[in-house]
Design a protein around this motif. Structure first.
Motif, PDB file in Angstrom:
ATOM      1  N   GLU A  50      -4.689  -6.040  -1.694  1.00 57.91           N
ATOM      2  CA  GLU A  50      -4.496  -4.365  -2.324  1.00 57.91           C
ATOM      3  C   GLU A  50      -5.115  -3.518  -0.990  1.00 57.91           C
ATOM      4  OE1 GLU A  50      -5.415  -1.267  -5.631  1.00 57.91           O
ATOM      5  OE2 GLU A  50      -6.078  -3.415  -5.841  1.00 57.91           O
ATOM      6  N   LEU A  51      -6.319  -3.728  -0.636  1.00 62.80           N
ATOM      7  CA  LEU A  51      -6.908  -2.860   0.407  1.00 62.80           C
ATOM      8  C   LEU A  51      -6.286  -3.094   1.853  1.00 62.80           C
ATOM      9  CD1 LEU A  51      -8.914  -0.774   1.249  1.00 62.80           C
ATOM     10  CD2 LEU A  51     -10.447  -2.764   1.616  1.00 62.80           C
ATOM     11  N   PHE A  52      -5.848  -4.061   2.109  1.00 61.85           N
ATOM     12  CA  PHE A  52      -5.003  -4.483   3.291  1.00 61.85           C
ATOM     13  C   PHE A  52      -3.752  -3.897   3.091  1.00 61.85           C
ATOM     14  CE2 PHE A  52      -1.478  -7.133   5.631  1.00 61.85           C
ATOM     15  CZ  PHE A  52      -2.235  -6.826   6.793  1.00 61.85           C
ATOM     16  N   ARG A  53      -2.915  -3.842   2.178  1.00 64.34           N
ATOM     17  CA  ARG A  53      -1.708  -3.266   2.021  1.00 64.34           C
ATOM     18  C   ARG A  53      -1.668  -1.813   2.244  1.00 64.34           C
ATOM     19  NH1 ARG A  53       2.699  -6.161   0.758  1.00 64.34           N
ATOM     20  NH2 ARG A  53       2.382  -8.374   0.179  1.00 64.34           N
ATOM     21  N   LYS A  54      -2.901  -1.142   1.586  1.00 61.29           N
ATOM     22  CA  LYS A  54      -3.258   0.398   1.746  1.00 61.29           C
ATOM     23  C   LYS A  54      -3.486   0.769   3.005  1.00 61.29           C
ATOM     24  CE  LYS A  54      -4.640   1.078  -3.049  1.00 61.29           C
ATOM     25  NZ  LYS A  54      -5.672   1.525  -4.027  1.00 61.29           N
TER      26      LYS A  54
END
Length: 88
Positions: A50-54
């Motif tokens: 999730e953090l990577f995609r954001k």
């Protein structure tokens, strides 16, 4: 998990690719070469998905005029992104 991301400048903002193309055409005498793409590869680890995609539209892009931004892209051979790469 290690995520792999490829980023390419949009046409008109790809100054390094265009300069390299002209150098190749001139110094190596290959005028038939008419296009060159430069991709920056990032291997990211230590982040959850999730953090990577954001982070993709902020960390892995550059500020440009409002009409255009750098965007993550994949080479034609890639099937999907982000791709989980094997750990080193």
């Amino acid at each position: 998990m290690v995520y792999r991301l490829y980023v390419e400048k949009k046409p008109g903002f790809d100054h390094e690719a265009q300069a390299t193309l002209k150098d190749i055409q001139s110094f190596l005498r290959i005028p038939e070469l008419t296009n060159l793409r430069l991709l920056n590869r990032y291997d990211v680890e230590g982040l959850d998905e999730e953090l990577f995609r954001k982070s993709i539209p902020t960390v892995f892009s550059e500020p440009c005029p409002a009409s255009s931004t750098s965007a993550p892209t994949l080479p034609a051979s890639a099937s999907s992104w982000p791709t989980a790469a094997t750990a080193r």
